[in-house]
Scaffold this motif. Structure first.
Motif, mmCIF file in Angstrom:
data_model
loop_
_atom_site.group_PDB
_atom_site.id
_atom_site.type_symbol
_atom_site.label_atom_id
_atom_site.label_comp_id
_atom_site.label_asym_id
_atom_site.label_seq_id
_atom_site.Cartn_x
_atom_site.Cartn_y
_atom_site.Cartn_z
ATOM 1 N N ARG A 276 10.444 -3.479 -0.716
ATOM 2 C CA ARG A 276 10.889 -2.085 -0.800
ATOM 3 C C ARG A 276 11.896 -1.864 -1.936
ATOM 4 O O ARG A 276 12.090 -0.738 -2.379
ATOM 5 C CB ARG A 276 11.513 -1.634 0.520
ATOM 6 C CG ARG A 276 12.817 -2.307 0.878
ATOM 7 C CD ARG A 276 13.563 -1.513 1.965
ATOM 8 N NE ARG A 276 12.781 -1.398 3.170
ATOM 9 C CZ ARG A 276 12.841 -2.245 4.193
ATOM 10 N NH1 ARG A 276 13.655 -3.299 4.133
ATOM 11 N NH2 ARG A 276 12.103 -2.076 5.270
ATOM 12 N N GLU A 277 12.504 -2.949 -2.419
ATOM 13 C CA GLU A 277 13.457 -2.805 -3.517
ATOM 14 C C GLU A 277 12.770 -2.555 -4.854
ATOM 15 O O GLU A 277 13.404 -2.082 -5.799
ATOM 16 C CB GLU A 277 14.343 -4.051 -3.612
ATOM 17 C CG GLU A 277 15.192 -4.297 -2.376
ATOM 18 C CD GLU A 277 15.892 -5.639 -2.434
ATOM 19 O OE1 GLU A 277 16.784 -5.796 -3.304
ATOM 20 O OE2 GLU A 277 15.537 -6.541 -1.642
ATOM 21 N N MET A 278 11.479 -2.904 -4.938
ATOM 22 C CA MET A 278 10.724 -2.629 -6.158
ATOM 23 C C MET A 278 10.171 -1.218 -6.085
ATOM 24 O O MET A 278 9.628 -0.813 -5.053
ATOM 25 C CB MET A 278 9.589 -3.648 -6.333
ATOM 26 C CG MET A 278 10.070 -5.072 -6.512
ATOM 27 S SD MET A 278 8.727 -6.246 -6.853
ATOM 28 C CE MET A 278 7.964 -6.372 -5.224
ATOM 29 N N LYS A 279 10.283 -0.487 -7.161
ATOM 30 C CA LYS A 279 9.914 0.923 -7.135
ATOM 31 C C LYS A 279 8.677 1.209 -7.980
ATOM 32 O O LYS A 279 8.467 0.599 -9.029
ATOM 33 C CB LYS A 279 11.076 1.778 -7.667
ATOM 34 C CG LYS A 279 12.402 1.569 -6.943
ATOM 35 C CD LYS A 279 12.313 1.932 -5.468
ATOM 36 C CE LYS A 279 13.662 1.750 -4.776
ATOM 37 N NZ LYS A 279 13.588 2.017 -3.322
ATOM 38 N N GLY A 280 7.875 2.169 -7.509
ATOM 39 C CA GLY A 280 6.784 2.722 -8.298
ATOM 40 C C GLY A 280 5.822 1.688 -8.831
ATOM 41 O O GLY A 280 5.334 0.813 -8.098
ATOM 42 N N SER A 281 5.557 1.757 -10.128
ATOM 43 C CA SER A 281 4.547 0.898 -10.741
ATOM 44 C C SER A 281 4.940 -0.569 -10.696
ATOM 45 O O SER A 281 4.081 -1.446 -10.724
ATOM 46 C CB SER A 281 4.287 1.329 -12.187
ATOM 47 O OG SER A 281 5.470 1.230 -12.960
ATOM 48 N N MET A 282 6.229 -0.844 -10.600
ATOM 49 C CA MET A 282 6.676 -2.231 -10.521
ATOM 50 C C MET A 282 6.107 -2.898 -9.275
ATOM 51 O O MET A 282 5.582 -4.014 -9.326
ATOM 52 C CB MET A 282 8.203 -2.301 -10.506
ATOM 53 C CG MET A 282 8.759 -3.717 -10.488
ATOM 54 S SD MET A 282 10.564 -3.722 -10.390
ATOM 55 C CE MET A 282 10.889 -5.482 -10.712
ATOM 56 N N LEU A 283 6.189 -2.208 -8.144
ATOM 57 C CA LEU A 283 5.700 -2.770 -6.892
ATOM 58 C C LEU A 283 4.195 -3.012 -6.952
ATOM 59 O O LEU A 283 3.712 -4.073 -6.553
ATOM 60 C CB LEU A 283 6.047 -1.840 -5.729
ATOM 61 C CG LEU A 283 5.618 -2.339 -4.351
ATOM 62 C CD1 LEU A 283 6.704 -2.072 -3.323
ATOM 63 C CD2 LEU A 283 4.327 -1.661 -3.918
#
Length: 395
Positions: free
Chosen positions: A74-81
């Protein structure tokens, strides 16, 4: 090496993977029975997820440099995840795909030692797939990121794949004899070593912590590929063994291009640096790989010449090998499926010269393994060339 902690995955995922193994890798019990015979100095294989300490607690490059590595998805956001998910999925697909490929020909290995070495490779690839499911399934926050049941859906998708439907093309090529097992370990597993090494700095800490144990096992895969291929080359040098040097060259012509394409486009990989998923751009990684493979080919040529000329010193043979390329790498333009060019414009020979697409299919039949050219995989590729040229006469 740092201390290793071992874990198991949720029972429903564990059972699903075991069921897949029974269908796709039934010989694992044989490996376990004879492990101490062939690998007496190594700890017995176990199906667990293994974690080491991460190399560094902080992200050391890219957009989030200096931030503590992410412990949860959940700490990774948007396209990163979603890019992280694609990498994990592709990694798992390669592990399962290689097992299916190896299984087709492992029982034709020319010595028992080679056979059990390949079985060990398969077992360790299976553990690596298990590891990737641990990465996805141990962290419930994967399913609080907007996509529910990520681990379960990914598991279902991956376990339904067969040779021909895996994420990367190198894992869709059917093995036709046990020389494929060896050449694959030498060329394709070497790409795997590059990828795992780059992912030691992965911004998602559970993925980064998975790499060192996987790399330790990958070292055996490369060692097996190199040692057995060298032995096969030495026999072929004097007309012994089941394969000729021409056979070996055709396998190199097949697997080297597939290895290069596993890195992706030479112009790509920047987002992996930005998100700190890998430590090199695609171009940098490809360059390092080519340099290593060139050394490997030179060493194989030296081994061939030493077998033919035992009276020569190692230094004399080394110098002769540089001047006498018995085995050689094809051009980096040969047999590239992801070149960015239209398929009928990507027709280059092993020297990098453009060939008419009308001649290309016949040419491939001469420089690729004969058995491969009779497979559905090869027919599908050549059909795509024909379809791109409606007026093209059948080759």
């Amino acid at each position: 090496m740092a201390a290793i902690n071992e874990y198991t995955i949720d029972k429903k995922y564990h059972d699903a993977l075991i069921e897949w193994q029974r269908k796709n890798f039934p010989d694992i019990g044989l490996l376990e029975k004879y492990w101490d015979v062939y690998f007496p100095n190594d700890p017995a294989w176990r199906l667990t997820a293994k974690l080491s300490e991460v190399k560094a607690d902080l992200i050391n490059q890219g957009k989030y440099q200096g931030v503590k590595k992410y412990a949860t998805a959940r700490e990774m956001k948007g396209s990163m995840l979603y890019q992280a998910l694609r990498i994990i999925k592709a990694q798992c697909s390669t592990e399962l795909g290689s097992i299916q490929q190896h299984m087709d020909t492992v029982n034709t290995c020319y010595t028992d030692k080679a056979k059990f070495s390949v079985l060990r490779i398969m077992a360790e690839e299976f553990r690596h797939a298990y590891q990737m499911f641990w990465v996805l399934s141990h962290d419930p926050s994967w399913s609080t990121t907007g996509s529910s049941r990520i681990a379960e859906n990914t598991l279902d998708e991956l376990l339904s794949m067969n040779t021909g439907s895996h994420v990367l093309d190198a894992f869709n090529i059917p093995f036709t004899d046990s020389l494929d097992n060896v050449t694959f370990a030498c060329f394709i597993d070497r790409v795997g070593r590059f990828q795992l090494t780059m992912q030691e700095e992965f911004a998602y800490a559970p993925m980064a912590a998975s790499m060192r144990p996987m790399l330790k096992e990958e070292a055996f895969h490369l060692k097996t590929g190199w040692e057995v291929l060298k032995e096969i080359c030495e026999m072929a040098a004097v007309g012994e063994g089941p394969w000729t040097l021409a056979d070996i060259q055709k396998k190199i012509n097949l697997w080297y291009p597939r290895a290069l394409e596993m890195f992706g486009s030479e112009e790509g990989g920047e987002s992996n640096l930005e998100f700190s998923f890998k430590t090199m751009s695609n171009k940098e990684a490809i360059g390092g790989y080519i340099k290593e493979i060139e050394w490997l080919l030179n060493s194989l040529n030296a081994a061939i010449l030493q077998r033919r000329h035992p009276e020569l010193s190692k230094e004399q043979v080394r110098l002769m090998a540089k001047e006498t390329a018995i085995l050689r790498l094809p051009s980096t333009r040969f047999l590239r499926f992801r070149s960015g060019e239209a398929i009928h414009e990507s027709t280059f020979d092993v020297d990098g010269n453009r060939i008419s697409p009308f001649e290309y299919i016949n040419y491939l039949n001469r420089v690729l393994p004969e058995k491969l050219c009779s497979t559905e995989y090869f027919r599908s590729y050549t059909d795509r060339i024909r379809q791109a040229l409606p007026t093209m006469t059948a080759a």
